[in-house]
Design an enzyme around this catalytic site. Structure first.
Site, mmCIF file in Angstrom:
data_model
loop_
_atom_site.group_PDB
_atom_site.id
_atom_site.type_symbol
_atom_site.label_atom_id
_atom_site.label_comp_id
_atom_site.label_asym_id
_atom_site.label_seq_id
_atom_site.Cartn_x
_atom_site.Cartn_y
_atom_site.Cartn_z
ATOM 1 N N SER A 277 0.848 -1.367 -0.017
ATOM 2 C CA SER A 277 0.063 0.102 0.005
ATOM 3 C C SER A 277 0.850 1.150 -0.228
ATOM 4 O O SER A 277 1.933 1.188 0.645
ATOM 5 C CB SER A 277 -0.887 -0.001 1.412
ATOM 6 O OG SER A 277 -1.460 1.300 1.544
ATOM 7 N N ARG A 316 -28.174 -4.090 -43.523
ATOM 8 C CA ARG A 316 -26.950 -3.617 -42.819
ATOM 9 C C ARG A 316 -27.278 -2.615 -41.570
ATOM 10 O O ARG A 316 -28.287 -1.776 -41.837
ATOM 11 C CB ARG A 316 -26.061 -2.921 -43.731
ATOM 12 C CG ARG A 316 -24.639 -2.342 -43.004
ATOM 13 C CD ARG A 316 -23.380 -2.031 -43.690
ATOM 14 N NE ARG A 316 -23.068 -3.537 -44.443
ATOM 15 C CZ ARG A 316 -23.244 -3.457 -45.720
ATOM 16 N NH1 ARG A 316 -23.816 -2.540 -46.435
ATOM 17 N NH2 ARG A 316 -22.914 -4.413 -46.369
#
Length: 448
Positions: A277, A316
């Site tokens: 940390s 499409r």
């Protein structure tokens, strides 16, 4: 056009979430290479069907090779904005660069043919790496299951201690899910098809050779032959997305268990190289499992995007098609990265048997209440009520008068031995390992 960075996306976070090796395979430059590979294959297919010459193939391939190395993805992106996809400007540039007739480039194809097929190529190549990462995670899991087949621990249900089990049995559940997910993804990759249908999916521009042309294109690229053009039937995309979602879920389960078991209060496992940390020197975070879980968490939303984009209208789609491109490559990147990080976590996982034993004994035998109640029921019809009352009161079962008067303290203490109430835990590990050993010997689908 000077070449820029080969990886224009994800350079900062891909390594954090395990996708460093996938970055090159899914980069913008990889996209360009795949698009050009498809264009070259189209010209090769045209030559095989008498619509281009060998010289045309040579010229188009040479130009495509140059563009793969030199074309700036950022510049192509700017040129793509007007038409809504990169194939339109790419074909124009390829025709200008190739020493071949314009008709020998992009023969009978439409932009979607090239982009869909390039996406399948990228998915096939990157997907092989994802499968390999999943197998690596499964191998690490199998070693843990084998090593800790009989290492007792407490099983937890709904966040509470339940019954005794073994760490091997827990790992076996991880293993089966990983093996199933790997097989599912492998099948999806093998079935990825080429796309070739022309402007409206009828192959009119190359009639009467259209069906054979499409098959030839697929064969040249090492993709499955399409039954028909799938411009607006998106099962290849959704099938792959679903398989990646299943794989991410199989990764997330053990990653979550590792994170929880590594908590200070439990201390049952720890990673070989835990992270620290920036503020707390004492922290030993299970970073590999954490980042595996983080990458996997993003996957379901992307799967939902892929599934929500299946309503392609007519011949499409306007928007639904476009939404798939980065969605699918991000799914590959995240799932592969999650599998890689899980493999790192499990390959170096330390299982602390002393902590497992400590936590197993935490309730003073209350987790064996089921077994005690079953034996006590042979003597009284109120067995469950008696044992439940003792457990709720926190009275050790071998000291509860209502139990001891029927069974005796020594027999109760024998019943409270967790190693004598493991059921088929060991058998389940053996079955999972046998299944894994069988599947691990199979070659990856689509490879010789």
């Amino acid at each position: 056009m000077p070449a820029q960075s080969d990886n224009t996306r994800g350079a900062l976070f891909d390594p954090v979430f395990g996708a460093g090796d996938l970055a090159t395979l899914l980069s913008d430059r990889a996209w360009i290479a795949a698009l050009l590979d498809v264009e070259v294959a189209i010209t090769r297919a045209a030559e095989k069907h008498g619509r281009a010459t060998a010289a045309d193939v040579t010229a188009v391939a040479a130009a495509a090779g140059e563009l793969t190395r030199e074309l700036d993805p950022a510049e192509l992106g700017r040129l793509s904005a007007a038409g809504g996809n990169p194939v339109i400007p790419l074909v124009k540039i390829l025709r200008e660069r190739a020493q071949a007739p314009a008709a020998a480039v992009h023969v009978g194809a439409t932009s979607q043919d090239v982009l869909d097929t390039a996406l399948m190529l990228l998915a096939h190549k990157a997907g092989r790496l994802v499968v390999a990462e999943l197998r690596g995670a499964a191998e690490a899991t199998a070693r843990l299951a084998r090593r800790h087949r009989d290492t007792p621990m407490v099983a937890r249900t709904l966040g509470q201690q339940a019954l005794p089990t073994t760490f091997g049995a827990l790992a076996a559940t991880w293993l089966v899910a990983l093996d199933d997910a790997t097989a599912s993804l492998d099948r999806a990759l093998v079935s990825l098809p080429a796309q070739y249908g022309g402007a409206a999916g009828t192959l009119a521009a190359v009639h009467p050779d259209g069906l054979a042309f499409a098959d030839t294109l697929a064969d040249l690229l090492g993709l499955a032959r399409p039954l028909v053009p799938w411009h607006t039937a998106r099962t290849p995309v959704t099938g792959l997305a679903a398989a990646l979602g299943i794989a991410a879920g199989a990764v997330a389960k053990p990653a979550t268990d590792v994170v929880l078991m590594a908590a200070t209060e439990l201390g049952e496992v720890s990673e070989d190289a835990p992270g620290g940390s920036s503020a707390m020197p004492h922290k030993r975070n299970p970073v590999a499992a954490i980042t595996a879980r983080a990458a996997a968490r993003r996957v379901p939303g992307l799967v939902a995007t892929a599934l929500a984009s299946t309503d392609h209208e007519f011949a499409r789609a306007a928007g639904a098609w476009h939404a798939e491109w980065e969605t699918l490559t991000d799914l590959l990147r995240l799932t592969g990265g999650a599998a890689h990080q899980l493999s790192v976590s499990l390959a170096g996982l330390h299982v602390h048997a002393d902590a497992l034993t400590r936590n197993l004994e935490l309730t003073g035998g209350a987790i064996l209440a089921e077994k005690v109640a079953a034996v006590l029921s042979e003597h009284t019809g109120s067995a469950r009520e008696i044992v439940t009352a003792a457990a709720r009161a926190g009275t050790p079962l071998d000291r509860d008068p209502g139990i001891v008067e029927h069974l005796g303290a020594d027999r109760v203490r024998a019943l409270l031995d967790p190693t004598r109430y493991l059921g088929h835990a060991g058998d389940l590990v053996d079955r999972a390992l046998a299944h894994h050993d069988t599947t691990a010997d199979r070659p990856l689908g689509g490879q010789a």
